[in-house]
Design an enzyme around this catalytic site. Sequence first.
Site, mmCIF file in Angstrom:
data_model
loop_
_atom_site.group_PDB
_atom_site.id
_atom_site.type_symbol
_atom_site.label_atom_id
_atom_site.label_comp_id
_atom_site.label_asym_id
_atom_site.label_seq_id
_atom_site.Cartn_x
_atom_site.Cartn_y
_atom_site.Cartn_z
ATOM 1 N N ASP A 125 0.860 -1.182 0.000
ATOM 2 C CA ASP A 125 0.000 0.000 0.000
ATOM 3 C C ASP A 125 0.902 1.241 0.000
ATOM 4 O O ASP A 125 2.108 1.147 0.225
ATOM 5 C CB ASP A 125 -0.878 -0.046 1.258
ATOM 6 C CG ASP A 125 -1.921 1.060 1.295
ATOM 7 O OD1 ASP A 125 -2.304 1.563 0.226
ATOM 8 O OD2 ASP A 125 -2.364 1.411 2.413
ATOM 9 N N GLU A 132 2.690 4.839 -4.107
ATOM 10 C CA GLU A 132 2.707 5.770 -5.261
ATOM 11 C C GLU A 132 4.041 6.490 -5.377
ATOM 12 O O GLU A 132 4.412 6.785 -6.523
ATOM 13 C CB GLU A 132 1.555 6.765 -5.117
ATOM 14 C CG GLU A 132 0.176 6.133 -5.245
ATOM 15 C CD GLU A 132 -0.206 5.255 -4.053
ATOM 16 O OE1 GLU A 132 0.315 5.531 -2.956
ATOM 17 O OE2 GLU A 132 -0.985 4.313 -4.228
ATOM 18 N N ASP A 156 -9.051 3.346 -2.566
ATOM 19 C CA ASP A 156 -10.049 3.754 -1.577
ATOM 20 C C ASP A 156 -11.357 4.224 -2.192
ATOM 21 O O ASP A 156 -11.657 5.416 -2.231
ATOM 22 C CB ASP A 156 -9.463 4.852 -0.687
ATOM 23 C CG ASP A 156 -8.280 4.337 0.110
ATOM 24 O OD1 ASP A 156 -8.167 3.101 0.265
ATOM 25 O OD2 ASP A 156 -7.474 5.155 0.571
#
Length: 778
Positions: free
Chosen positions: A405, A408, A482
Site C-alpha cells: 500500500d 505511489e 479507496d
Amino acid sequence: MQTSESIKPDRVKQPVLAERVLAPLGGWQAHDWGVTLTLGQRKLALQAISNDILRLVLCDDSGHIPASTVAVLPDAVQSRAGRCAVEETDEEVTFRLESWTVRIDRQLGKFDVTDSRGSVTAAGMQLFSPATGGVGAVLQAAPATRFYGLGEEAGGLDKRHEAYTMWNSDVYAPHVPEMETLYVSIPFVIRFDAGVASGLFLDNPGKTKFDFRSRFPAYEVSAATGGFDCYLFAGPTLKDVISAYTRLTGRIELPPRWAMGYHQSRYSYETQDEVLALAHTFQDKEIPLDAIYLDIHYMDGYRVFTFDRNRFPNPQQMCDELRDMGINVVTIVDPGVKRDPEYHVYRDGIANDVFCKSVEGDIFIGDVWPGPSAFPDFTDDRVGRWWADQHDFYLQRGIRGIWNDMNEPAVFNETKTMDIEVMHRNNGYPRTHRELHNLYGMLMSKATYEGLAEKLGGERPFLLTRAGYSGVQRYAAVWTGDNRSFWEHMAMAIPMVLNMGMSGIAFGGPDVGGFAHHTTGELLARWTQMGAFFPFFRNHSALETLRQEPWSFGEDIEHIVRKYIRLRYRLLPYQYTLFREASETGVPIMRPLVLEYPDDPATYNLDDQFLVGCDILVAPVCRPDLRCRAVYLPAGTWVNYWTGEHLEGGRHVLVDAPLATLPLFVRAGSIIPVDLGESNRPGQLALEIYEGKAGEVGEGRLYEDDGLTFAYREGRYRDRQLTAEFHSDHVLVRANATHDGYGQADEECLIRMHWRDGTVSEAIGCGSSFEISLNRLA
Ligand code: MIG
C-alpha cells in the site's frame, strides 16, 4: 472545497496550444536494426520489433537510443535485423521496415503508419515539443473512434472525450468520473475503429498525458519529462493488441489457487484473538474463506517487518491455526521505514545505504503512518534485494501473501508524494523522482515478488499492490484503492477493472462493499454478487465504518452473501482456466462485451455488464431497490443461469432480479467446469453443459494443476480440450487431454447436461480423456 466562485469568468484559463512541431524531415540513415531520421532538430529511430510491434523512439542528445524502462521485457525488444527499403517522391518519403510502412510528409513531418495488413496503426502523427517542455504527439482519429485501456482510470469504458494524467496518486477522495489521475499509471491506449483495433504505449514513467478531448477528433499523448519512446501495436482485433502489448510488457503469473478465492479484510483486524474469532465465524457459518488481511495495526508503531507484541503475541501460532483451516494471512507492507535509530530495519537500511536521497546526499524523509520515514530506493536492484530479504520476517511466521500500500509513493505533505528532486540511483543511471515517479510502486512489487518467489521454495507468491506502472501485472494483483460504499462506486468498478484487464492487468478488483463510508445490507449483497465474478474478490472496509463481514446485516443478507461466495468457489475451475489463459496470452479474465463481439456497436461502450471468459455473462444490479434490470444479450442464444430459460441474443431483455438474484447468463453450447464442493478446498469436479443447437459443437477448456507451486512449469499439469457435439436426441461429450501431467488415471468427472427443456442428464467421465454420449430424456 470549491464554490461557484472558482469558475468566475476571469479565472478560466485559456488553453495554451503553443508548441513546436518536429519538422521538416531531413536526412535518414538505415541500420541493420531499422532506420534513424532527422525530424526538425531531433533524431527519431524506427525499429520493427515484430510483425505487430513497431517502436518509434527519439534519440537522446548524443544520438543514441535511450534504454527501455523496466516495463519492457528485455527479450521482447530484440528487434529483428531487417532491411529498410526507402521510396521517395517530392512530397513524401516511405520507409518499409519488415512488414511495417511509415510514410512521412517531408514538410510537415507528419506520418502514417500501416501494418502488414495495410491497416493504419497511426494516422497523421506529428511529434512536437510543447512550450512547457517535454515532448508529445498528435494523432488523427475519427469522430466514431473508441479508446480503451489506460489501466486504472475512473469514468466509463470508452475514453473518447476524456483526458488523463499519468501520475500515481493516493486519492482518498473523490473517486469521481472526472478524476484525471489515480494510483496506477498505464500509458497504453487501444484505439478501436469500427471493429479494427491498434495500440500505442508511451514508455515514460514521468508525468504523461493522454487527451482525447481538447483536439477531438484528434488526440494527444505527451510526456512532461524524459524522452519519447513509443510502441505501436497492430491489430486487427482487440485481443491481438492486448496480446502484443503483454508480449512486450509481460503477463500475469499464475497465482496460487487461494488467491482466487474469497478474501476478508478490514482496516483493521486489530488483535490475534479477533483474527482467530473471525476465521471461526466463517467456519461456523460455512462461508468459504481463503485469506484474512492484516492492515497497519498489526505492526509495532507502524514499523514494517514487526508485530505489535501485545496485539499479536504469537503470530506464528495464529498462522498455523489458520493454515489448518485453509486460511492464509496477508500482511500490509508500506514502503516508508520509520526514522528511528532504535529500529533495526532503519539502522540496517542506513548501514546498507538503501534510502532515497537528494543529489546532495541527504536522505529524503517524509511523513507517513509511522511519522517521519525514509523510503527505499527500489530503482536499484541491490536495494530491491535488501527489501526482499526483510520479508524473511513474515515467511518465518507462516505468512505467504503480501499487500503493498502507499507505494505511489504517498506522503502526507503538499505534493502528496516524494520530493521530485530526489535522485534515484537507477542501477547506475541516476534520474530524478520527477522522471521515474510512476515506477516506484511497480519496482516495490518487483522486489517483493522476486524475493518471495525465491524464498518460498517453489510456492507461487501472492502480492497485492495499489500503485503500479506498465508491467506491474508480472508481479502483483491490483486493487482499485479507496472507493466508498456508494452504488456509483460499485458501478464504476466495472469499467475500471475492464480497462485494467485490457491494459495487461488481468488480476484486479475493487474493495467489495466499499472501503470508506458505510455500506448497507443491500449494497453489500449486490456488490458481493458482482465481486464473485471479478478476478480479485476481497471485501475490505475502513476504520470507523460499519462492519461489513458477510453476517453484519442479519440472516437474509448473510444468506445471499454466502450463496455468491460459494458460487465463486463452484466456478473456480472455470476461473482457474481463465487465469491460465491470461498468463499465456494476456487476454483478460473479465472482459467487456466488445472484446468478444467487436462487430456489434451496442457493445462499444457497454459498461454495466461484462463477460467472464466468453461463456458467462454477468449483469450486476447497481441501484438500490431495483428488482429487475435490462440486460443486453449479444448475438447467439443465452441461458438464464437460474431459470434455465433460453433467450435469443442481439437484443435487450428485461430480467427479474430480486435481491437474492444476480442476473447471470451462460452461453448456449458452452461447457463450464465447476467444483461441486464450493469450498476453499478442491472438491468433486463436474462439467455443466448447456444445450446448443443441433449440429453445433460447443468448446471448452479445463486446466488443472496443484494450485500452489510452480511444478506446472515442469509439466505437472493437465490441460483438456472439451467438446460437446449436439444432436437432436443426444450429445457427444469429449474430454481430450492435450497435456496429461497431473491427476489420477481413475479420476471421475461428473457430467451434467442441461437440456433446453430444463431437464438434466448426468453421466460420469473417467480418466483424463473420455468420450460419453448422453441421451435426451424422453
Ligand atoms: O488510508 O492501511 O488504500 O486499503 O486500509 C490510508 C490503511 C492507508 C490505504 C489503503 C487502504 C488501507 C489503508 N491505507
